[in-house]
Write a protein that holds these residues in place. Structure first.
Motif, PDB file in Angstrom:
ATOM      1  N   THR A   1      22.539  51.898  50.008  1.00  0.00           N
ATOM      2  CA  THR A   1      21.989  51.442  48.721  1.00  0.00           C
ATOM      3  C   THR A   1      23.086  51.003  47.764  1.00  0.00           C
ATOM      4  O   THR A   1      22.795  50.515  46.667  1.00  0.00           O
ATOM      5  CB  THR A   1      21.219  52.593  48.024  1.00  0.00           C
ATOM      6  N   GLY A   2      24.346  51.253  48.131  1.00  0.00           N
ATOM      7  CA  GLY A   2      25.469  50.962  47.222  1.00  0.00           C
ATOM      8  C   GLY A   2      25.747  52.115  46.273  1.00  0.00           C
ATOM      9  O   GLY A   2      26.660  52.031  45.462  1.00  0.00           O
ATOM     10  N   VAL A   3      24.954  53.185  46.372  1.00  0.00           N
ATOM     11  CA  VAL A   3      25.186  54.362  45.518  1.00  0.00           C
ATOM     12  C   VAL A   3      25.427  55.567  46.427  1.00  0.00           C
ATOM     13  O   VAL A   3      24.640  55.818  47.347  1.00  0.00           O
ATOM     14  CB  VAL A   3      23.959  54.679  44.622  1.00  0.00           C
ATOM     15  N   THR A   4      26.523  56.277  46.176  1.00  0.00           N
ATOM     16  CA  THR A   4      26.811  57.489  46.958  1.00  0.00           C
ATOM     17  C   THR A   4      27.204  58.608  46.006  1.00  0.00           C
ATOM     18  O   THR A   4      27.623  58.343  44.877  1.00  0.00           O
ATOM     19  CB  THR A   4      27.963  57.249  47.977  1.00  0.00           C
ATOM     20  N   TYR A   5      27.055  59.826  46.471  1.00  0.00           N
ATOM     21  CA  TYR A   5      27.451  60.995  45.671  1.00  0.00           C
ATOM     22  C   TYR A   5      27.967  62.035  46.652  1.00  0.00           C
ATOM     23  O   TYR A   5      27.290  62.359  47.639  1.00  0.00           O
ATOM     24  CB  TYR A   5      26.230  61.511  44.891  1.00  0.00           C
ATOM     25  N   PHE A   6      29.189  62.480  46.428  1.00  0.00           N
ATOM     26  CA  PHE A   6      29.831  63.358  47.419  1.00  0.00           C
ATOM     27  C   PHE A   6      30.956  64.121  46.754  1.00  0.00           C
ATOM     28  O   PHE A   6      31.343  63.843  45.614  1.00  0.00           O
ATOM     29  CB  PHE A   6      30.392  62.518  48.595  1.00  0.00           C
ATOM     30  N   SER A   7      31.516  65.058  47.495  1.00  0.00           N
ATOM     31  CA  SER A   7      32.727  65.728  47.032  1.00  0.00           C
ATOM     32  C   SER A   7      33.865  65.263  47.926  1.00  0.00           C
ATOM     33  O   SER A   7      33.799  65.458  49.149  1.00  0.00           O
ATOM     34  CB  SER A   7      32.575  67.247  47.126  1.00  0.00           C
ATOM     35  N   ASN A   8      34.863  64.596  47.377  1.00  0.00           N
ATOM     36  CA  ASN A   8      36.053  64.146  48.120  1.00  0.00           C
ATOM     37  C   ASN A   8      35.762  63.005  49.095  1.00  0.00           C
ATOM     38  O   ASN A   8      35.248  63.233  50.192  1.00  0.00           O
ATOM     39  CB  ASN A   8      36.685  65.298  48.912  1.00  0.00           C
ATOM     40  N   ILE A   9      36.168  61.790  48.724  1.00  0.00           N
ATOM     41  CA  ILE A   9      35.969  60.614  49.585  1.00  0.00           C
ATOM     42  C   ILE A   9      36.590  60.839  50.974  1.00  0.00           C
ATOM     43  O   ILE A   9      36.067  60.384  51.979  1.00  0.00           O
ATOM     44  CB  ILE A   9      36.552  59.327  48.929  1.00  0.00           C
ATOM     45  N   ASP A  10      37.686  61.603  51.020  1.00  0.00           N
ATOM     46  CA  ASP A  10      38.405  61.816  52.279  1.00  0.00           C
ATOM     47  C   ASP A  10      38.221  63.235  52.820  1.00  0.00           C
ATOM     48  O   ASP A  10      39.074  63.741  53.536  1.00  0.00           O
ATOM     49  CB  ASP A  10      39.895  61.484  52.090  1.00  0.00           C
TER      50      ASP A  10
ATOM     51  N   TYR B   1      42.012  39.987  52.819  1.00  0.00           N
ATOM     52  CA  TYR B   1      41.617  41.244  52.168  1.00  0.00           C
ATOM     53  C   TYR B   1      41.015  42.202  53.201  1.00  0.00           C
ATOM     54  O   TYR B   1      41.212  43.420  53.121  1.00  0.00           O
ATOM     55  CB  TYR B   1      40.632  40.973  51.019  1.00  0.00           C
ATOM     56  N   SER B   2      40.315  41.665  54.207  1.00  0.00           N
ATOM     57  CA  SER B   2      39.750  42.540  55.251  1.00  0.00           C
ATOM     58  C   SER B   2      40.869  43.291  55.967  1.00  0.00           C
ATOM     59  O   SER B   2      40.761  44.498  56.204  1.00  0.00           O
ATOM     60  CB  SER B   2      38.964  41.743  56.288  1.00  0.00           C
ATOM     61  N   GLU B   3      41.978  42.570  56.281  1.00  0.00           N
ATOM     62  CA  GLU B   3      43.108  43.256  56.946  1.00  0.00           C
ATOM     63  C   GLU B   3      43.677  44.347  56.036  1.00  0.00           C
ATOM     64  O   GLU B   3      44.025  45.443  56.484  1.00  0.00           O
ATOM     65  CB  GLU B   3      44.227  42.249  57.286  1.00  0.00           C
ATOM     66  N   PHE B   4      43.729  44.010  54.751  1.00  0.00           N
ATOM     67  CA  PHE B   4      44.313  44.937  53.774  1.00  0.00           C
ATOM     68  C   PHE B   4      43.479  46.226  53.690  1.00  0.00           C
ATOM     69  O   PHE B   4      44.003  47.337  53.773  1.00  0.00           O
ATOM     70  CB  PHE B   4      44.366  44.235  52.416  1.00  0.00           C
ATOM     71  N   ILE B   5      42.166  46.070  53.586  1.00  0.00           N
ATOM     72  CA  ILE B   5      41.319  47.249  53.367  1.00  0.00           C
ATOM     73  C   ILE B   5      41.214  48.075  54.646  1.00  0.00           C
ATOM     74  O   ILE B   5      41.129  49.297  54.613  1.00  0.00           O
ATOM     75  CB  ILE B   5      39.955  46.861  52.743  1.00  0.00           C
ATOM     76  N   ASN B   6      41.289  47.379  55.807  1.00  0.00           N
ATOM     77  CA  ASN B   6      41.313  48.143  57.060  1.00  0.00           C
ATOM     78  C   ASN B   6      42.542  49.029  57.112  1.00  0.00           C
ATOM     79  O   ASN B   6      42.500  50.155  57.588  1.00  0.00           O
ATOM     80  CB  ASN B   6      41.322  47.220  58.281  1.00  0.00           C
ATOM     81  N   ARG B   7      43.645  48.491  56.611  1.00  0.00           N
ATOM     82  CA  ARG B   7      44.896  49.267  56.562  1.00  0.00           C
ATOM     83  C   ARG B   7      44.703  50.500  55.672  1.00  0.00           C
ATOM     84  O   ARG B   7      45.160  51.589  55.974  1.00  0.00           O
ATOM     85  CB  ARG B   7      45.972  48.348  55.989  1.00  0.00           C
ATOM     86  N   PHE B   8      43.986  50.320  54.555  1.00  0.00           N
ATOM     87  CA  PHE B   8      43.733  51.445  53.638  1.00  0.00           C
ATOM     88  C   PHE B   8      43.015  52.574  54.376  1.00  0.00           C
ATOM     89  O   PHE B   8      43.374  53.736  54.258  1.00  0.00           O
ATOM     90  CB  PHE B   8      42.895  50.977  52.440  1.00  0.00           C
ATOM     91  N   PHE B   9      41.996  52.208  55.147  1.00  0.00           N
ATOM     92  CA  PHE B   9      41.240  53.268  55.816  1.00  0.00           C
ATOM     93  C   PHE B   9      41.967  53.813  57.043  1.00  0.00           C
ATOM     94  O   PHE B   9      41.619  54.872  57.523  1.00  0.00           O
ATOM     95  CB  PHE B   9      39.821  52.795  56.157  1.00  0.00           C
ATOM     96  N   LYS B  10      43.001  53.083  57.511  1.00  0.00           N
ATOM     97  CA  LYS B  10      43.737  53.560  58.687  1.00  0.00           C
ATOM     98  C   LYS B  10      45.001  54.315  58.328  1.00  0.00           C
ATOM     99  O   LYS B  10      45.522  55.066  59.114  1.00  0.00           O
ATOM    100  CB  LYS B  10      44.120  52.368  59.567  1.00  0.00           C
ATOM    101  N   LYS B  11      45.515  54.081  57.092  1.00  0.00           N
ATOM    102  CA  LYS B  11      46.849  54.617  56.809  1.00  0.00           C
ATOM    103  C   LYS B  11      46.844  56.142  56.815  1.00  0.00           C
ATOM    104  O   LYS B  11      45.832  56.763  56.514  1.00  0.00           O
ATOM    105  CB  LYS B  11      47.368  54.090  55.479  1.00  0.00           C
ATOM    106  N   GLU B  12      47.998  56.694  57.151  1.00  0.00           N
ATOM    107  CA  GLU B  12      48.108  58.145  57.034  1.00  0.00           C
ATOM    108  C   GLU B  12      47.985  58.466  55.554  1.00  0.00           C
ATOM    109  O   GLU B  12      48.398  57.686  54.708  1.00  0.00           O
ATOM    110  CB  GLU B  12      49.482  58.638  57.512  1.00  0.00           C
ATOM    111  N   LEU B  13      47.430  59.607  55.246  1.00  0.00           N
ATOM    112  CA  LEU B  13      47.178  59.946  53.846  1.00  0.00           C
ATOM    113  C   LEU B  13      48.449  60.494  53.213  1.00  0.00           C
ATOM    114  O   LEU B  13      48.588  61.676  52.968  1.00  0.00           O
ATOM    115  CB  LEU B  13      46.049  60.968  53.765  1.00  0.00           C
ATOM    116  N   ASP B  14      49.419  59.598  52.996  1.00  0.00           N
ATOM    117  CA  ASP B  14      50.700  60.075  52.473  1.00  0.00           C
ATOM    118  C   ASP B  14      50.815  59.858  50.962  1.00  0.00           C
ATOM    119  O   ASP B  14      51.848  60.130  50.371  1.00  0.00           O
ATOM    120  CB  ASP B  14      51.871  59.393  53.198  1.00  0.00           C
ATOM    121  N   GLY B  15      49.752  59.335  50.336  1.00  0.00           N
ATOM    122  CA  GLY B  15      49.771  59.148  48.882  1.00  0.00           C
ATOM    123  C   GLY B  15      50.630  57.980  48.424  1.00  0.00           C
ATOM    124  O   GLY B  15      50.812  57.764  47.240  1.00  0.00           O
ATOM    125  N   LYS B  16      51.161  57.216  49.372  1.00  0.00           N
ATOM    126  CA  LYS B  16      52.062  56.122  48.992  1.00  0.00           C
ATOM    127  C   LYS B  16      51.328  54.782  48.979  1.00  0.00           C
ATOM    128  O   LYS B  16      50.262  54.644  49.549  1.00  0.00           O
ATOM    129  CB  LYS B  16      53.230  56.040  49.989  1.00  0.00           C
TER     130      LYS B  16
END
Ligand SMILES: COc1cc(/C=C/C(=O)SCCNC(=O)CCNC(=O)[C@H](O)C(C)(C)COP(=O)(O)OP(=O)(O)OC[C@H]2O[C@@H](n3cnc4c(N)ncnc43)[C@H](O)[C@@H]2OP(=O)(O)O)ccc1O
Ligand SMILES: O=C(O)CCC(=O)C(=O)O
Ligand SMILES: [Fe+2]
Length: 387
Positions: free
Chosen positions: A154-163, A361-376
């Protein structure tokens, strides 16, 4: 359900059975039985299944936070010492354009963050937005849990912690997330209690982000509508974060150190405080200014500007106060998925060569979801200096 989590009538009761860790590392249930096997993913799933987020934990009266929220010592946060005056610039957008462009260029190139006032969004709307998003997070548990979902149908979500399912430690906050653009989420899926305010905010924030893109473009010496033409604020995602009181703020965080991936972020924070940014190796508080909006450069704008602007690490400490903290961010991303993005051709030359390759932008956002969660920042993945 394992025997450690006996079948309980009310989901809130499950929460009091999530295991705190003792100092020695032995894991104890709330009835203080020692447990030898500890499966983090089981506890994550049990927390998720309550559909009540960290607000539910607080309502259940926890005095010790479950171990799934324990962060390693290196990512724990102390409140940064207050600096007076606050070094993060507050820019009056009603000033003469050349001066405003200059202030934006300087702030974006040093702090990567600034606050804006006289931005055109009525302050009364900002106050109502914070109030109603807070009211959503404080709906009775049975009402709130009806909205709890992660799928974007629906484009609307509600959760605790995206990751929640990929991070090593969860953070002390819940989030209502909505797609604003290029197409608005299903209107009926937006919670009634904050629907009107979100729809009004969407119109205002669209105008403001276009104005900001104009200032960022001029700060780079390119035509004012360059970044808007590239659809840089066409994709807009809004999050309404809720940081309730945390009984053990020295063991967890509100949001872990990260940079924002997209072009720019517009953030409205209430008066509680907790946001910090990294500046010259130190953490600096972003002090709440009533009626102001916090603007920050995302990884993609750093790349487009060929490092003239900087995407800066930031974080939020776990709220030690009994007053919950609310913040509302709008992340702006390109809506043209298959166009190429990279340093703007107008600002690169043999003397100032491109620091980054081009990508969709698709390549960029795929990288976002693939990157290690290093905060960088994501920028390093597209850097030509690695080649
Ligand atoms: C969930 O796995 C994660 C999460 C993380 C998160 C780290 C952080 O906490 S960073 C700090 C806070 N930041 C955020 O919460 C990010 C907020 N969201 C955004 O900035 C945007 O939503 C966006 C992620 C940049 C996407 O924006 P936009 O491009 O405008 O939106 P869409 O068109 O909806 O999506 C684009 C593209 O991404 C796919 N996608 C969206 N959400 C998710 C998701 N939760 N999990 C996986 N993929 C997702 C979506 O399907 C679209 O794909 P297409 O193929 O259709 O282009 C860090 C690492 C993780 O693994
Ligand atoms: O809550 C805040 O002040 C910051 C939130 C944030 O950094 C984010 O959602 O990316
Ligand atoms: Fe952020």
């Amino acid at each position: 359900m394992s025997s450690l989590f006996p079948k309980l009538e009310h989901p809130l009761k499950v929460l009091t059975h999530l295991r705190p860790k003792t100092k020695t590392g032995t894991i104890m249930t709330s009835v203080t039985q020692p447990v030898l096997a500890f499966n983090r993913q089981d506890d994550v799933k049990k927390f998720e299944d309550t559909k009540l987020g960290v607000k539910g934990l607080v309502d259940s009266g926890v005095t010790q936070i479950p171990s799934i929220f324990h962060h390693p010592p290196e990512s724990l946060i102390n409140s940064a010492p207050d600096t007076d005056p606050d070094p993060i610039p507050v820019i009056d957008l009603s000033g003469p354009t050349p001066e405003v462009v200059d202030q934006v260029r300087k702030a974006a190139g040093t702090f990567g963050f600034f606050q804006v006032v006289n931005h055109g969004v009525p302050v009364s709307l900002l106050d109502r937005l914070v109030k109603t998003v807070k009211a959503f997070h404080e709906l009775p548990p049975e009402e709130r849990m009806k909205h709890y979902r992660r799928d974007m149908a629906t484009g609307v979500t509600y959760f605790s912690n995206i990751d929640l399912f990929v991070s090593k430690a969860a953070s002390w906050r819940d989030t209502l997330q909505l797609r604003l653009g290029p197409t608005m989420a299903d209107i009926d899926a937006i919670p009634d209690i904050c629907r009107n305010e979100i729809l009004e905010w969407d119109k205002e924030v669209k105008q403001l982000t276009e104005k900001l893109l104009g200032l960022f473009s001029q700060g780079l010496g390119v035509k004012a509508d360059k970044l808007t033409e590239m659809s840089c604020s066409g994709g807009r995602v809004m999050v309404g974060h809720y940081y309730p009181y945390c009984p053990e703020p020295n063991k967890t965080v509100g949001i872990a150190c990260h940079t924002d991936p997209g072009v720019l972020t517009v953030l409205l924070q209430d008066q509680v405080g907790g946001l910090q940014i990294k500046h010259e190796g130190n953490w600096v508080n972003v002090k709440p200014v009533h009626g102001a909006l916090v603007i920050n450069v995302g990884d993609l704008l750093q790349i487009l500007s060929n490092d003239k602007y900087t995407s800066v690490e930031h974080r939020v400490y776990a709220n030690p106060q009994h007053e919950p903290r609310v913040s509302i961010a709008v992340f702006c991303n390109p809506s043209k998925r298959d166009d190429l993005y990279g340093p703007l051709p107008e600002i690169v030359s043999p003397r100032e060569p491109a620091h980054y390759q081009q990508f969709t932008y698709s390549e960029f956002i795929n990288r976002f979801f693939k990157k290690e969660l290093d905060g960088k920042s994501l920028a390093k993945y597209f850097s030509l200096e690695n080649e």
